[in-house]
Design an enzyme around this catalytic site. Sequence first.
Site, PDB file in Angstrom:
ATOM      1  N   ASN A   9       0.873  -1.170   0.000  1.00 46.49           N
ATOM      2  CA  ASN A   9       0.000   0.000   0.000  1.00 46.49           C
ATOM      3  C   ASN A   9       0.913   1.223   0.000  1.00 46.49           C
ATOM      4  O   ASN A   9       1.518   1.544   1.009  1.00 46.49           O
ATOM      5  CB  ASN A   9      -0.875  -0.032   1.260  1.00 46.49           C
ATOM      6  CG  ASN A   9      -1.660   1.257   1.473  1.00 46.49           C
ATOM      7  OD1 ASN A   9      -1.738   2.094   0.574  1.00 46.49           O
ATOM      8  ND2 ASN A   9      -2.238   1.412   2.652  1.00 46.49           N
ATOM      9  N   LYS A  11       0.169   4.283  -0.232  1.00 51.13           N
ATOM     10  CA  LYS A  11      -0.428   5.490   0.363  1.00 51.13           C
ATOM     11  C   LYS A  11      -0.150   6.703  -0.533  1.00 51.13           C
ATOM     12  O   LYS A  11      -0.132   6.554  -1.754  1.00 51.13           O
ATOM     13  CB  LYS A  11       0.098   5.682   1.785  1.00 51.13           C
ATOM     14  CG  LYS A  11      -0.070   4.414   2.614  1.00 51.13           C
ATOM     15  CD  LYS A  11       0.138   4.610   4.084  1.00 51.13           C
ATOM     16  CE  LYS A  11      -0.086   3.270   4.787  1.00 51.13           C
ATOM     17  NZ  LYS A  11       0.006   3.355   6.235  1.00 51.13           N
ATOM     18  N   HIS A  95      -9.453   0.991   4.932  1.00 49.88           N
ATOM     19  CA  HIS A  95      -8.178   1.205   5.633  1.00 49.88           C
ATOM     20  C   HIS A  95      -8.412   2.172   6.792  1.00 49.88           C
ATOM     21  O   HIS A  95      -9.216   3.100   6.666  1.00 49.88           O
ATOM     22  CB  HIS A  95      -7.139   1.765   4.659  1.00 49.88           C
ATOM     23  CG  HIS A  95      -5.761   1.786   5.252  1.00 49.88           C
ATOM     24  ND1 HIS A  95      -5.369   2.767   6.116  1.00 49.88           N
ATOM     25  CD2 HIS A  95      -4.731   0.917   5.142  1.00 49.88           C
ATOM     26  CE1 HIS A  95      -4.118   2.507   6.510  1.00 49.88           C
ATOM     27  NE2 HIS A  95      -3.719   1.395   5.935  1.00 49.88           N
ATOM     28  N   GLU A  97      -6.854   4.605   7.823  1.00 46.04           N
ATOM     29  CA  GLU A  97      -6.668   6.024   7.487  1.00 46.04           C
ATOM     30  C   GLU A  97      -7.887   6.568   6.738  1.00 46.04           C
ATOM     31  O   GLU A  97      -8.258   7.730   6.897  1.00 46.04           O
ATOM     32  CB  GLU A  97      -5.378   6.195   6.660  1.00 46.04           C
ATOM     33  CG  GLU A  97      -4.136   6.022   7.541  1.00 46.04           C
ATOM     34  CD  GLU A  97      -2.920   5.471   6.836  1.00 46.04           C
ATOM     35  OE1 GLU A  97      -2.847   5.528   5.590  1.00 46.04           O
ATOM     36  OE2 GLU A  97      -2.014   4.949   7.540  1.00 46.04           O
ATOM     37  N   GLU A 167      -5.260  -5.047  10.687  1.00 52.13           N
ATOM     38  CA  GLU A 167      -4.257  -4.002  10.899  1.00 52.13           C
ATOM     39  C   GLU A 167      -4.541  -3.245  12.197  1.00 52.13           C
ATOM     40  O   GLU A 167      -5.373  -2.323  12.203  1.00 52.13           O
ATOM     41  CB  GLU A 167      -4.283  -3.009   9.737  1.00 52.13           C
ATOM     42  CG  GLU A 167      -3.946  -3.618   8.392  1.00 52.13           C
ATOM     43  CD  GLU A 167      -3.339  -2.583   7.455  1.00 52.13           C
ATOM     44  OE1 GLU A 167      -2.259  -2.848   6.925  1.00 52.13           O
ATOM     45  OE2 GLU A 167      -3.931  -1.503   7.277  1.00 52.13           O
ATOM     46  N   GLY A 173       2.632   2.223  10.617  1.00 51.84           N
ATOM     47  CA  GLY A 173       3.592   3.303  10.408  1.00 51.84           C
ATOM     48  C   GLY A 173       4.315   3.738  11.673  1.00 51.84           C
ATOM     49  O   GLY A 173       4.969   4.786  11.703  1.00 51.84           O
ATOM     50  N   SER A 213       3.536  -2.167  10.176  1.00 53.77           N
ATOM     51  CA  SER A 213       4.993  -2.205  10.333  1.00 53.77           C
ATOM     52  C   SER A 213       5.621  -3.557   9.964  1.00 53.77           C
ATOM     53  O   SER A 213       6.601  -3.984  10.564  1.00 53.77           O
ATOM     54  CB  SER A 213       5.400  -1.797  11.751  1.00 53.77           C
ATOM     55  OG  SER A 213       4.973  -0.471  12.025  1.00 53.77           O
TER      56      SER A 213
END
Length: 252
Positions: A9, A11, A95, A97, A167, A173, A213
């Site tokens: 991904n 991003k 996701h 985010e 996730e 991250g 991560s």
Amino acid sequence: MRKRIIAGNWKMFKTASEVEQFTDALQSEIQQSTKVDVVICPPALYIANLVQATKNTPVNIGAQTMHNEKEGAFTGEISPTMLTSVGAKYVIIGHSERRQYFNETDEWVNAKTIAALEEGITPIVCVGESLEERDAGVTVSTVEEQVSKAFANIAAADVEKIVIAYEPIWAIGTGKTATADDANEVCGAIRHAVATLYNGEAANKVRIQYGGSVNPANIDELLSKEHIDGALVGGASLQTESFLQLIEAGSK
Ligand code: PGA
């Protein structure tokens, strides 16, 4: 046996020339036959080019999000039909985010998942708990609820066409990975939730990735676990070298 799936991904990273550098290196170094499904989800404006540039490789291209409608007055959005028209095969849905910054609700995640299935795109549906939820001991109930809402009105026969990505939000991250055992435990709980919603066969077939991560140093241990069928990778998918190492780990 479930086929593993390693998905990158990207991003909101990479300029056009950086994409080209990545693809040039990838084309010359990737093994032509891999035992895993390999996916890259770049920013939407690179999808069409990347589909062409990776044509003779095992890499599939996906989107990071999409709208659930086929077309319409939704400025800035892209539709499932547009994605298939340029050769995209996957789409990340829900996701954290997107949920956090773009108001992607459980109901919308469900509508998008159904739309992806109708269009023949493989949805990668993300679920995961926040740090507060983990600390409060509600990790499993949180992801169970996300899964049951995402799968509303989806037929048992379609479950195996969906990839679930577990996730934990606090691991994205941040350099903090869930331990492989913790990740496996939650992925197992997700599989159990699918069995409860549908049946054992659907639960056995559905692929569950871990994300948060993941890197070349920790992927082996994660993939050694029973319920982890692959990885959804942000940071470590941006460099060809580390992405190739992840694919190699998945192929072992
Ligand atoms: P990360 O991102 O690997 O950089 O933690 C994972 C993701 O958000 O999918």
